[in-house]
Design a protein around this motif. Sequence first.
Motif, PDB file in Angstrom:
ATOM      1  N   ARG A 139      37.003 -16.483  -0.248  1.00  0.00           N
ATOM      2  CA  ARG A 139      38.128 -16.868  -1.095  1.00  0.00           C
ATOM      3  C   ARG A 139      39.417 -16.684  -0.316  1.00  0.00           C
ATOM      4  O   ARG A 139      39.564 -15.740   0.449  1.00  0.00           O
ATOM      5  CB  ARG A 139      38.173 -16.006  -2.351  1.00  0.00           C
ATOM      6  CG  ARG A 139      37.057 -16.282  -3.319  1.00  0.00           C
ATOM      7  CD  ARG A 139      37.325 -15.556  -4.632  1.00  0.00           C
ATOM      8  NE  ARG A 139      36.392 -15.962  -5.650  1.00  0.00           N
ATOM      9  CZ  ARG A 139      35.235 -15.364  -5.877  1.00  0.00           C
ATOM     10  NH1 ARG A 139      34.874 -14.336  -5.156  1.00  0.00           N
ATOM     11  NH2 ARG A 139      34.439 -15.790  -6.834  1.00  0.00           N
ATOM     12  N   SER A 140      40.363 -17.564  -0.553  1.00  0.00           N
ATOM     13  CA  SER A 140      41.691 -17.414   0.037  1.00  0.00           C
ATOM     14  C   SER A 140      42.527 -16.535  -0.898  1.00  0.00           C
ATOM     15  O   SER A 140      42.179 -16.368  -2.068  1.00  0.00           O
ATOM     16  CB  SER A 140      42.350 -18.789   0.201  1.00  0.00           C
ATOM     17  OG  SER A 140      42.655 -19.329  -1.073  1.00  0.00           O
ATOM     18  N   PRO A 141      43.639 -15.974  -0.415  1.00  0.00           N
ATOM     19  CA  PRO A 141      44.504 -15.182  -1.296  1.00  0.00           C
ATOM     20  C   PRO A 141      44.976 -15.956  -2.533  1.00  0.00           C
ATOM     21  O   PRO A 141      45.085 -15.384  -3.613  1.00  0.00           O
ATOM     22  CB  PRO A 141      45.674 -14.791  -0.389  1.00  0.00           C
ATOM     23  CG  PRO A 141      45.050 -14.726   0.969  1.00  0.00           C
ATOM     24  CD  PRO A 141      44.062 -15.864   0.985  1.00  0.00           C
ATOM     25  N   SER A 142      45.231 -17.249  -2.388  1.00  0.00           N
ATOM     26  CA  SER A 142      45.647 -18.060  -3.540  1.00  0.00           C
ATOM     27  C   SER A 142      44.558 -18.098  -4.603  1.00  0.00           C
ATOM     28  O   SER A 142      44.837 -17.984  -5.802  1.00  0.00           O
ATOM     29  CB  SER A 142      45.977 -19.485  -3.109  1.00  0.00           C
ATOM     30  OG  SER A 142      47.097 -19.497  -2.271  1.00  0.00           O
ATOM     31  N   GLU A 143      43.309 -18.262  -4.176  1.00  0.00           N
ATOM     32  CA  GLU A 143      42.198 -18.306  -5.123  1.00  0.00           C
ATOM     33  C   GLU A 143      42.023 -16.962  -5.827  1.00  0.00           C
ATOM     34  O   GLU A 143      41.726 -16.913  -7.017  1.00  0.00           O
ATOM     35  CB  GLU A 143      40.902 -18.696  -4.413  1.00  0.00           C
ATOM     36  CG  GLU A 143      40.901 -20.121  -3.901  1.00  0.00           C
ATOM     37  CD  GLU A 143      39.725 -20.420  -2.993  1.00  0.00           C
ATOM     38  OE1 GLU A 143      39.363 -21.610  -2.908  1.00  0.00           O
ATOM     39  OE2 GLU A 143      39.172 -19.496  -2.361  1.00  0.00           O
ATOM     40  N   VAL A 144      42.230 -15.865  -5.098  1.00  0.00           N
ATOM     41  CA  VAL A 144      42.076 -14.535  -5.688  1.00  0.00           C
ATOM     42  C   VAL A 144      43.163 -14.280  -6.723  1.00  0.00           C
ATOM     43  O   VAL A 144      42.896 -13.738  -7.801  1.00  0.00           O
ATOM     44  CB  VAL A 144      42.083 -13.441  -4.596  1.00  0.00           C
ATOM     45  CG1 VAL A 144      42.129 -12.052  -5.200  1.00  0.00           C
ATOM     46  CG2 VAL A 144      40.862 -13.586  -3.698  1.00  0.00           C
ATOM     47  N   THR A 145      44.410 -14.667  -6.433  1.00  0.00           N
ATOM     48  CA  THR A 145      45.497 -14.426  -7.387  1.00  0.00           C
ATOM     49  C   THR A 145      45.401 -15.352  -8.602  1.00  0.00           C
ATOM     50  O   THR A 145      45.756 -14.950  -9.705  1.00  0.00           O
ATOM     51  CB  THR A 145      46.876 -14.572  -6.724  1.00  0.00           C
ATOM     52  OG1 THR A 145      46.980 -15.858  -6.124  1.00  0.00           O
ATOM     53  CG2 THR A 145      47.091 -13.489  -5.687  1.00  0.00           C
ATOM     54  N   GLU A 146      44.910 -16.582  -8.409  1.00  0.00           N
ATOM     55  CA  GLU A 146      44.781 -17.517  -9.525  1.00  0.00           C
ATOM     56  C   GLU A 146      43.661 -17.118 -10.480  1.00  0.00           C
ATOM     57  O   GLU A 146      43.812 -17.225 -11.695  1.00  0.00           O
ATOM     58  CB  GLU A 146      44.526 -18.934  -9.009  1.00  0.00           C
ATOM     59  CG  GLU A 146      45.729 -19.568  -8.355  1.00  0.00           C
ATOM     60  CD  GLU A 146      45.386 -20.871  -7.652  1.00  0.00           C
ATOM     61  OE1 GLU A 146      44.270 -21.392  -7.839  1.00  0.00           O
ATOM     62  OE2 GLU A 146      46.246 -21.360  -6.896  1.00  0.00           O
ATOM     63  N   ALA A 147      42.529 -16.696  -9.937  1.00  0.00           N
ATOM     64  CA  ALA A 147      41.368 -16.324 -10.749  1.00  0.00           C
ATOM     65  C   ALA A 147      40.744 -15.063 -10.163  1.00  0.00           C
ATOM     66  O   ALA A 147      39.803 -15.143  -9.377  1.00  0.00           O
ATOM     67  CB  ALA A 147      40.358 -17.463 -10.783  1.00  0.00           C
ATOM     68  N   PRO A 148      41.276 -13.880 -10.517  1.00  0.00           N
ATOM     69  CA  PRO A 148      40.752 -12.638  -9.946  1.00  0.00           C
ATOM     70  C   PRO A 148      39.273 -12.437 -10.274  1.00  0.00           C
ATOM     71  O   PRO A 148      38.874 -12.563 -11.420  1.00  0.00           O
ATOM     72  CB  PRO A 148      41.601 -11.547 -10.599  1.00  0.00           C
ATOM     73  CG  PRO A 148      42.817 -12.245 -11.104  1.00  0.00           C
ATOM     74  CD  PRO A 148      42.396 -13.644 -11.419  1.00  0.00           C
ATOM     75  N   TYR A 180      37.685  -6.753  -5.258  1.00  0.00           N
ATOM     76  CA  TYR A 180      39.050  -6.746  -5.782  1.00  0.00           C
ATOM     77  C   TYR A 180      39.111  -5.815  -6.985  1.00  0.00           C
ATOM     78  O   TYR A 180      38.582  -6.122  -8.045  1.00  0.00           O
ATOM     79  CB  TYR A 180      39.432  -8.178  -6.162  1.00  0.00           C
ATOM     80  CG  TYR A 180      40.895  -8.403  -6.426  1.00  0.00           C
ATOM     81  CD1 TYR A 180      41.840  -8.229  -5.422  1.00  0.00           C
ATOM     82  CD2 TYR A 180      41.336  -8.825  -7.666  1.00  0.00           C
ATOM     83  CE1 TYR A 180      43.181  -8.467  -5.657  1.00  0.00           C
ATOM     84  CE2 TYR A 180      42.673  -9.069  -7.920  1.00  0.00           C
ATOM     85  CZ  TYR A 180      43.588  -8.885  -6.907  1.00  0.00           C
ATOM     86  OH  TYR A 180      44.922  -9.127  -7.135  1.00  0.00           O
ATOM     87  N   VAL A 181      39.741  -4.649  -6.802  1.00  0.00           N
ATOM     88  CA  VAL A 181      39.776  -3.629  -7.846  1.00  0.00           C
ATOM     89  C   VAL A 181      41.230  -3.276  -8.165  1.00  0.00           C
ATOM     90  O   VAL A 181      41.981  -2.870  -7.279  1.00  0.00           O
ATOM     91  CB  VAL A 181      39.007  -2.357  -7.393  1.00  0.00           C
ATOM     92  CG1 VAL A 181      39.027  -1.301  -8.487  1.00  0.00           C
ATOM     93  CG2 VAL A 181      37.590  -2.692  -6.983  1.00  0.00           C
ATOM     94  N   ASN A 182      41.622  -3.437  -9.418  1.00  0.00           N
ATOM     95  CA  ASN A 182      42.975  -3.085  -9.885  1.00  0.00           C
ATOM     96  C   ASN A 182      44.076  -3.713  -9.032  1.00  0.00           C
ATOM     97  O   ASN A 182      45.044  -3.051  -8.664  1.00  0.00           O
ATOM     98  CB  ASN A 182      43.151  -1.567  -9.937  1.00  0.00           C
ATOM     99  CG  ASN A 182      42.211  -0.914 -10.927  1.00  0.00           C
ATOM    100  OD1 ASN A 182      41.896  -1.493 -11.964  1.00  0.00           O
ATOM    101  ND2 ASN A 182      41.745   0.275 -10.601  1.00  0.00           N
ATOM    102  N   GLY A 183      43.919  -4.989  -8.685  1.00  0.00           N
ATOM    103  CA  GLY A 183      44.945  -5.707  -7.942  1.00  0.00           C
ATOM    104  C   GLY A 183      44.984  -5.437  -6.456  1.00  0.00           C
ATOM    105  O   GLY A 183      45.887  -5.894  -5.763  1.00  0.00           O
ATOM    106  N   VAL A 184      44.005  -4.689  -5.934  1.00  0.00           N
ATOM    107  CA  VAL A 184      43.941  -4.390  -4.500  1.00  0.00           C
ATOM    108  C   VAL A 184      42.547  -4.745  -3.987  1.00  0.00           C
ATOM    109  O   VAL A 184      41.544  -4.375  -4.602  1.00  0.00           O
ATOM    110  CB  VAL A 184      44.232  -2.901  -4.213  1.00  0.00           C
ATOM    111  CG1 VAL A 184      44.097  -2.592  -2.734  1.00  0.00           C
ATOM    112  CG2 VAL A 184      45.615  -2.524  -4.712  1.00  0.00           C
ATOM    113  N   PHE A 185      42.500  -5.456  -2.884  1.00  0.00           N
ATOM    114  CA  PHE A 185      41.215  -5.770  -2.263  1.00  0.00           C
ATOM    115  C   PHE A 185      40.766  -4.542  -1.482  1.00  0.00           C
ATOM    116  O   PHE A 185      41.423  -4.136  -0.526  1.00  0.00           O
ATOM    117  CB  PHE A 185      41.353  -6.985  -1.334  1.00  0.00           C
ATOM    118  CG  PHE A 185      40.062  -7.409  -0.707  1.00  0.00           C
ATOM    119  CD1 PHE A 185      39.119  -8.113  -1.433  1.00  0.00           C
ATOM    120  CD2 PHE A 185      39.794  -7.108   0.614  1.00  0.00           C
ATOM    121  CE1 PHE A 185      37.920  -8.509  -0.851  1.00  0.00           C
ATOM    122  CE2 PHE A 185      38.607  -7.497   1.199  1.00  0.00           C
ATOM    123  CZ  PHE A 185      37.663  -8.197   0.468  1.00  0.00           C
TER     124      PHE A 185
END
Length: 151
Positions: free
Chosen positions: A39-48, A109-114
């Motif tokens: 996953r790219s950072p954009s994908e992680v922020t859009e759909a955690p 990805y746990v509590n907003g931190v990878f």
Amino acid sequence: MRGLKKQRRIQVVAILTVALIGATALIGYAMRDGINFFRSPSEVTEAPPPPNEVFRIGGLVEEGTLVRGQGKTITFSVTDTNASVKVAYTGVLPDLFGEGEGMVGTGSYVNGVFQATEILARHDEQYMPAEVVDALKEQGVYVEPGSESNS
């Protein structure tokens, strides 16, 4: 006699089919934990993703975010220039790891931190993982090595 041969063939085919299905099921079961999606950072922020999902994230180490803590935990942000994800890693970083360089990390990805369990960096000056190149190309920010102009 002829009916007996036909019956044996059917039995052999049935046994082979069951064995093939069983082998396929065992291989799938064994590989379920070994498959990590990128996953790219954009994908992680859009759909955690959920905290129990292990995946790979990649991009560039964002300038000015690399912090080496008092212990062995290192924090930094990885970006695809569109979004950034904070990363925490405990361990020894690869020699060529640095700000502005490409990286791929495995973790969750746990509590907003990878929370990374493994960090990979380029192994020479020209290399960047294919997944990172693809993600940067999607953002329109990837520059082919050697195509920069020296003005």
